[in-house]
Scaffold this active site. Structure first.
Site, PDB file in Angstrom:
ATOM      1  N   PRO A   9      -8.670  69.715 -30.645  1.00 59.72           N
ATOM      2  CA  PRO A   9      -8.113  71.032 -30.910  1.00 59.72           C
ATOM      3  C   PRO A   9      -6.603  71.027 -31.152  1.00 59.72           C
ATOM      4  O   PRO A   9      -5.866  70.298 -30.503  1.00 59.72           O
ATOM      5  CB  PRO A   9      -8.462  71.839 -29.655  1.00 59.72           C
ATOM      6  CG  PRO A   9      -8.692  70.831 -28.590  1.00 59.72           C
ATOM      7  CD  PRO A   9      -9.234  69.621 -29.287  1.00 59.72           C
ATOM      8  N   ASN A  10      -6.229  71.850 -32.095  1.00 61.70           N
ATOM      9  CA  ASN A  10      -4.844  72.138 -32.463  1.00 61.70           C
ATOM     10  C   ASN A  10      -4.140  71.009 -33.200  1.00 61.70           C
ATOM     11  O   ASN A  10      -3.006  71.184 -33.639  1.00 61.70           O
ATOM     12  CB  ASN A  10      -4.022  72.575 -31.246  1.00 61.70           C
ATOM     13  CG  ASN A  10      -4.590  73.814 -30.612  1.00 61.70           C
ATOM     14  OD1 ASN A  10      -4.817  74.800 -31.287  1.00 61.70           O
ATOM     15  ND2 ASN A  10      -4.853  73.756 -29.313  1.00 61.70           N
ATOM     16  N   TYR A  22       5.435  66.999 -30.719  1.00 58.60           N
ATOM     17  CA  TYR A  22       4.388  66.318 -31.486  1.00 58.60           C
ATOM     18  C   TYR A  22       4.858  65.696 -32.800  1.00 58.60           C
ATOM     19  O   TYR A  22       4.078  65.059 -33.490  1.00 58.60           O
ATOM     20  CB  TYR A  22       3.242  67.294 -31.765  1.00 58.60           C
ATOM     21  CG  TYR A  22       2.621  67.829 -30.500  1.00 58.60           C
ATOM     22  CD1 TYR A  22       1.869  67.002 -29.669  1.00 58.60           C
ATOM     23  CD2 TYR A  22       2.802  69.155 -30.113  1.00 58.60           C
ATOM     24  CE1 TYR A  22       1.321  67.485 -28.490  1.00 58.60           C
ATOM     25  CE2 TYR A  22       2.241  69.644 -28.950  1.00 58.60           C
ATOM     26  CZ  TYR A  22       1.513  68.803 -28.139  1.00 58.60           C
ATOM     27  OH  TYR A  22       0.961  69.278 -26.978  1.00 58.60           O
ATOM     28  N   ASN A  73      -8.038  61.169 -30.322  1.00 55.85           N
ATOM     29  CA  ASN A  73      -7.013  62.024 -29.742  1.00 55.85           C
ATOM     30  C   ASN A  73      -7.739  63.329 -29.449  1.00 55.85           C
ATOM     31  O   ASN A  73      -7.896  64.167 -30.329  1.00 55.85           O
ATOM     32  CB  ASN A  73      -5.836  62.245 -30.689  1.00 55.85           C
ATOM     33  CG  ASN A  73      -4.748  63.090 -30.066  1.00 55.85           C
ATOM     34  OD1 ASN A  73      -4.961  63.739 -29.044  1.00 55.85           O
ATOM     35  ND2 ASN A  73      -3.585  63.094 -30.686  1.00 55.85           N
ATOM     36  N   ALA A  76      -6.257  68.729 -25.899  1.00 55.49           N
ATOM     37  CA  ALA A  76      -6.431  69.341 -24.581  1.00 55.49           C
ATOM     38  C   ALA A  76      -7.773  69.002 -23.943  1.00 55.49           C
ATOM     39  O   ALA A  76      -7.897  69.011 -22.715  1.00 55.49           O
ATOM     40  CB  ALA A  76      -6.264  70.856 -24.680  1.00 55.49           C
ATOM     41  N   GLU A  97      -8.267  55.743 -26.621  1.00 54.66           N
ATOM     42  CA  GLU A  97      -7.689  57.074 -26.456  1.00 54.66           C
ATOM     43  C   GLU A  97      -6.230  57.018 -26.908  1.00 54.66           C
ATOM     44  O   GLU A  97      -5.518  56.057 -26.605  1.00 54.66           O
ATOM     45  CB  GLU A  97      -7.759  57.497 -24.989  1.00 54.66           C
ATOM     46  CG  GLU A  97      -7.113  58.833 -24.701  1.00 54.66           C
ATOM     47  CD  GLU A  97      -7.119  59.205 -23.229  1.00 54.66           C
ATOM     48  OE1 GLU A  97      -6.344  60.102 -22.872  1.00 54.66           O
ATOM     49  OE2 GLU A  97      -7.881  58.603 -22.438  1.00 54.66           O
ATOM     50  N   HIS A  99      -2.530  59.516 -27.842  1.00 57.10           N
ATOM     51  CA  HIS A  99      -1.796  60.780 -27.796  1.00 57.10           C
ATOM     52  C   HIS A  99      -0.433  60.587 -28.442  1.00 57.10           C
ATOM     53  O   HIS A  99       0.180  59.522 -28.305  1.00 57.10           O
ATOM     54  CB  HIS A  99      -1.611  61.265 -26.360  1.00 57.10           C
ATOM     55  CG  HIS A  99      -2.902  61.497 -25.658  1.00 57.10           C
ATOM     56  ND1 HIS A  99      -3.668  62.617 -25.877  1.00 57.10           N
ATOM     57  CD2 HIS A  99      -3.580  60.726 -24.776  1.00 57.10           C
ATOM     58  CE1 HIS A  99      -4.766  62.529 -25.150  1.00 57.10           C
ATOM     59  NE2 HIS A  99      -4.743  61.389 -24.478  1.00 57.10           N
TER      60      HIS A  99
END
Length: 146
Positions: A9-10, A22, A73, A76, A97, A99
């Site tokens: 999301p996002n 970001y 990624n 949230a 994973e 980020h």
């Protein structure tokens, strides 16, 4: 080799959402960069993004028997989704994973990941470079087990 990049999301708002956290690169630009690197490595990379938890779970299920590795990624959902964890574990596909930001240097609710403990590796805090590093790490891992 076939890999899947999943963005949660996002992340479709990259480049405009909180660029101080970001970065200014769009998701399309990050994906294009990774596809070039993948092609140079002789690897097919498929990219998928959704703001919906169920769509992410479905995409992981659909990858069973079709991809050798996943870059994820989860946004949230990293900190909230047992369903996403169960999908990754059920698929049995090695995953990394990643980020953009260092989640451990942010709010305390971002310090826990439901998916990190079973990941091949975790890359965070390097902005868009986190995607490149995660790809390199996943390829290294997969080539070691071949």
């Amino acid at each position: 080799m076939h890999l899947l990049l999943i963005n949660g999301p996002n992340l479709n708002l990259l480049g405009q959402r909180e660029p101080g956290v970001y970065g200014s690169m769009s998701l399309d630009a990050i994906e294009a960069d990774l596809k070039i690197i993948s092609e140079n490595e002789g690897v097919h990379l498929e990219c998928f993004q959704s703001n919906f938890e169920g769509a992410l779970v479905d995409r992981i299920h659909q990858s069973i028997g079709k991809v050798q590795g996943i870059l994820i990624n989860a946004g949230a959902y990293t900190h909230t989704s047992i369903a996403l964890r169960d999908a990754l574990l059920g698929a049995g596909i090695p995953y990394v994973e990643l980020h953009l930001s260092n989640t451990n240097s942010r709010e305390s609710f971002r310090h826990h990941s439901f998916i990190a403990d079973r990941a091949v590796g975790l890359v965070s805090g390097f902005g868009a470079m986190s995607y490149r590093l995660a790809l390199q790490g996943l390829l290294f891992h997969l080539r070691q087990i071949d």
